[in-house]
Design an enzyme around this catalytic site. Structure first.
Site, mmCIF file in Angstrom:
data_model
loop_
_atom_site.group_PDB
_atom_site.id
_atom_site.type_symbol
_atom_site.label_atom_id
_atom_site.label_comp_id
_atom_site.label_asym_id
_atom_site.label_seq_id
_atom_site.Cartn_x
_atom_site.Cartn_y
_atom_site.Cartn_z
ATOM 1 N N ASN A 1 0.861 -1.185 0.000
ATOM 2 C CA ASN A 1 0.000 0.000 0.000
ATOM 3 C C ASN A 1 0.898 1.235 0.000
ATOM 4 O O ASN A 1 1.491 1.579 1.017
ATOM 5 C CB ASN A 1 -0.909 -0.018 1.231
ATOM 6 C CG ASN A 1 -1.776 1.221 1.325
ATOM 7 O OD1 ASN A 1 -1.952 1.953 0.352
ATOM 8 N ND2 ASN A 1 -2.333 1.470 2.500
ATOM 9 N N TRP A 2 0.996 1.885 -1.163
ATOM 10 C CA TRP A 2 1.901 3.035 -1.287
ATOM 11 C C TRP A 2 1.383 4.284 -0.581
ATOM 12 O O TRP A 2 2.112 5.243 -0.408
ATOM 13 C CB TRP A 2 2.134 3.355 -2.766
ATOM 14 C CG TRP A 2 2.827 2.289 -3.536
ATOM 15 C CD1 TRP A 2 3.409 1.146 -3.038
ATOM 16 C CD2 TRP A 2 3.029 2.248 -4.950
ATOM 17 N NE1 TRP A 2 3.956 0.409 -4.053
ATOM 18 C CE2 TRP A 2 3.735 1.058 -5.245
ATOM 19 C CE3 TRP A 2 2.673 3.100 -5.999
ATOM 20 C CZ2 TRP A 2 4.098 0.707 -6.541
ATOM 21 C CZ3 TRP A 2 3.029 2.744 -7.294
ATOM 22 C CH2 TRP A 2 3.736 1.567 -7.559
ATOM 23 N N HIS B 1 -9.665 1.280 5.013
ATOM 24 C CA HIS B 1 -8.381 1.420 5.693
ATOM 25 C C HIS B 1 -8.543 2.358 6.888
ATOM 26 O O HIS B 1 -9.338 3.294 6.850
ATOM 27 C CB HIS B 1 -7.325 1.959 4.722
ATOM 28 C CG HIS B 1 -5.935 1.897 5.266
ATOM 29 N ND1 HIS B 1 -5.438 2.845 6.137
ATOM 30 C CD2 HIS B 1 -4.938 0.993 5.082
ATOM 31 C CE1 HIS B 1 -4.195 2.525 6.462
ATOM 32 N NE2 HIS B 1 -3.863 1.408 5.832
ATOM 33 N N GLU C 1 -5.375 -4.910 10.582
ATOM 34 C CA GLU C 1 -4.366 -3.896 10.856
ATOM 35 C C GLU C 1 -4.661 -3.227 12.192
ATOM 36 O O GLU C 1 -5.511 -2.332 12.265
ATOM 37 C CB GLU C 1 -4.370 -2.818 9.770
ATOM 38 C CG GLU C 1 -3.928 -3.288 8.405
ATOM 39 C CD GLU C 1 -3.644 -2.093 7.500
ATOM 40 O OE1 GLU C 1 -2.504 -1.953 7.063
ATOM 41 O OE2 GLU C 1 -4.561 -1.294 7.271
ATOM 42 N N GLY D 1 2.527 2.330 10.934
ATOM 43 C CA GLY D 1 3.448 3.449 10.779
ATOM 44 C C GLY D 1 4.086 3.932 12.065
ATOM 45 O O GLY D 1 4.708 4.992 12.104
ATOM 46 N N SER E 1 3.412 -2.198 10.343
ATOM 47 C CA SER E 1 4.872 -2.220 10.517
ATOM 48 C C SER E 1 5.484 -3.570 10.149
ATOM 49 O O SER E 1 6.366 -4.078 10.850
ATOM 50 C CB SER E 1 5.249 -1.822 11.954
ATOM 51 O OG SER E 1 4.810 -0.497 12.237
ATOM 52 N N GLY F 1 2.854 -1.271 4.314
ATOM 53 C CA GLY F 1 2.837 0.166 4.074
ATOM 54 C C GLY F 1 4.202 0.698 3.703
ATOM 55 O O GLY F 1 4.697 0.492 2.601
ATOM 56 N N GLY F 2 4.858 1.377 4.653
ATOM 57 C CA GLY F 2 6.127 2.048 4.383
ATOM 58 C C GLY F 2 7.185 1.167 3.756
ATOM 59 O O GLY F 2 7.919 1.603 2.860
#
EC number: 5.3.1.1
Length: 258
Positions: free
Chosen positions: A11-12, A101, A173, A179, A219, A240-241
């Protein structure tokens, strides 16, 4: 028991313009090309402005990477400024769309009713929803995390026929782990993912529940993904990141090599 192919979805979020997206997908495809990775399905959830570029690259180079969007309108078209409809995403040949989300729920006040409408919109136009669920820290600390998450699952799937529900992807999540660098322990993640599968069996059937892929997100990194993926009810990750670093994302996809 049904064999579930793990789904690793990046997921950008609001990162990478269309030129950066092309370079990123090319790097991913090149890094994964030296080994057959059919055992793991790989997808990227790109910003709307990147999707046409990603589609052109995937189609032109016959890449195995799937792609999708980060949100969908509950409406098919009309006077909804800033919205992107299911027919638009379908025309771009998207496979997946994230729905509900935690950042949409938090910053855009999306309720279970709105999320449910978006899940139905996705199915109406041939898209597979990745239904995101999970609790905030205060809910976790109060010990109500399972109950809270299952209510979101039930709300998101309300009035959905079994033939649709069997292909849904559910991403657990825990909001407090997104994050933040805080990671929900693998055993804690398994507890909730197993409960989600149990809820699916209750709502539909055990046979259907055994088909549904349940991801963990929050994470996820190359250093913890193998432990997470070893759990019986976790069938992938919503990353994610770490998905913005192509080398790191490839390591996550290849968790079995670690």
């Amino acid at each position: 028991m049904t064999t579930r192919t793990p789904l690793m979805a990046g997921n950008w979020k609001m990162n990478l313009n269309h030129l950066e997206a092309i370079a990123h997908v090319q790097k991913l495809a090149f890094a994964l090309a030296d080994k057959d990775y059919d055992a793991v399905e790989v997808a990227v959830l790109a910003p709307f402005t990147d999707l046409r570029s990603v589609q052109t690259l995937v189609d032109g180079d016959k890449l195995k990477i799937k792609y999708g969007a980060q949100d969908i309108s509950a409406h098919d078209g009309g006077a909804y400024t800033g919205e992107i409809s299911g027919p638009m995403l379908a025309k771009l040949k998207c496979t997946y769309v994230a729905v509900g989300h935690s950042e949409r729920r938090q910053y855009h006040a999306e309720t279970d009713e709105i999320v449910n409408a978006k899940v139905k919109a996705a199915y109406k136009h041939g898209l597979t929803p990745i239904l995101c669920v999970g609790e905030e820290l205060d809910v976790r600390e109060a010990g109500n995390h399972v109950e809270h998450t299952l209510a979101q699952v039930e709300g998101g799937l309300k009035d959905l026929a079994a033939e649709q529900a069997e292909s849904v992807v559910i991403a657990y999540e825990p909001v407090w782990a997104i994050g933040t660098g805080k990671v929900c322990g693998a055993d804690d993640a398994q507890e909730v993912c197993a409960a989600i599968r149990g809820k699916l069996a209750e709502l539909y059937s055990q046979e259907l529940a055994d088909k549904v892929r349940i991801q963990y997100g929050g994470s996820v990194k190359s250093g913890n993904v193998a432990e997470i993926m070893a759990k019986p009810d976790i069938d992938g990750a919503l990353v994610g990141g770490a998905s913005l670093d192509s080398d790191e994302f490839v390591k996550i996809v290849r968790f079995r090599d670690q």
